[in-house]
Design an enzyme around this catalytic site. Structure first.
Site, short mmCIF file in Angstrom:
data_model
loop_
_atom_site.label_atom_id
_atom_site.label_comp_id
_atom_site.label_asym_id
_atom_site.label_seq_id
_atom_site.Cartn_x
_atom_site.Cartn_y
_atom_site.Cartn_z
N SER A 145 0.85 -1.19 0.00
CA SER A 145 0.00 0.00 0.00
C SER A 145 0.88 1.24 0.00
O SER A 145 2.06 1.18 0.38
CB SER A 145 -0.90 0.00 1.25
N TYR A 158 -3.53 0.43 10.65
CA TYR A 158 -3.35 0.00 9.27
C TYR A 158 -1.96 0.36 8.76
O TYR A 158 -1.29 -0.47 8.12
CB TYR A 158 -4.41 0.65 8.38
#
Length: 276
Positions: A145, A158
């Site tokens: 990501s 996250y």
């Protein structure tokens, strides 16, 4: 012929989003693909919508279970005869829930839940698959990501999980060399059915709903390629490149950023805590 003609891949979290998109792209490039997910109906829909359903195989299981992941690897080899590429991809997002907006209990519970999927799930998949990948001199292509490199791609839980996955990718690239290449694709924002932790009451919230609320005449996202696609199918090319030993044989321990140029955008604001 496609770049993955004759390859066999296993993709975790293959029932929707980037996992399903990569599965379809791999099949289009000539591969046979097994998709692992928790919901049979979603997996069946992915297989049915494939350009070649006969080269797809659905496996129901939970990436947090070593038994389920091991069974997925064994089932893939039983069905297609080998395994060339593992794509650890199953994940969840915390919807940018900042630490100042979490109770201590929420922080603890969401950490355990999210890390179990985003990090442990990747590690268990790699553990189950590496013996088969050694046999084929195959590769692992992890879904990373923009939050693997930069802040504010999620909240602290996250972001920590995706930084952990980046470290895991690099460590495994060293441990499994020279037989198995390990790389990653660091994706930016996509309109998918990515969900959040149940511990934060986000299990039924989809990131695609957030994209749907954006007005066409609203301000563009703060990235250089702000008019780029958010369709997961447009993010699949780097996965094909990294999976193909003919196209990326000397590449390992590398993450390709597919994030609209976030790394060159400069500072958006001075501090994230001005509201405190």
């Amino acid at each position: 012929m496609g770049w993955l003609e004759g390859y066999v891949a296993l993709i975790t979290g293959g029932g929707s989003g980037i996992g399903a998109a990569v599965a379809h792209r791999f099949v289009a490039e000539g591969a046979s693909v097994a998709v692992l997910g928790r919901e049979q109906d979603r997996l069946d829909a992915v297989v049915k919508s494939s350009a070649n359903p006969g080269r797809m195989h659905a496996v129901v299981g939970d990436v947090r279970s070593i038994e389920d992941v091991a069974a997925a690897v064994a089932g893939t080899v039983e069905r297609f005869g080998k395994l060339d590429t593992l794509v650890p991809n199953a994940g969840m997002w915390d919807f940018q829930r900042q630490i100042t907006r979490l109770t201590a209990e929420q922080l603890s519970e969401s950490f355990d839940e999210l890390f179990a999927v985003n990090v442990k799930g990747y590690l268990l998949a790699a553990h189950a698959a590496w013996p088969e990948l050694v046999k084929t001199r195959g590769s692992i292509v992890m879904t990373l990501s923009n939050a693997s490199f930069y802040v504010n791609g999620g909240g602290p839980v996250y972001t920590a999980s995706k930084h952990a996955c980046l470290g895991l990718m690099r460590e495994l690239a060293w441990e499994l060399a020279p037989k198995v290449r390990v790389n990653g694709v660091a994706c930016g924002g996509m309109s998918t059915d990515l969900r959040g932790p149940a511990s934060l009451d986000l299990a039924d919230r989809s990131i695609s709903a957030s994209f749907a609320k954006q007005l066409p005449d609203g301000p563009p996202p703060p990235i250089p390629l702000h008019d780029s696609s958010t369709d997961p199918h447009d993010f699949t090319g780097p996965y094909v490149l990294l999976a193909s030993r003919e196209q990326s044989g000397p590449i390992t321990g590398h993450a390709i950023s597919v994030d609209g140029g976030m790394g060159v955008r400069g500072f958006r604001s001075d501090a994230g805590g001005d509201h405190l």
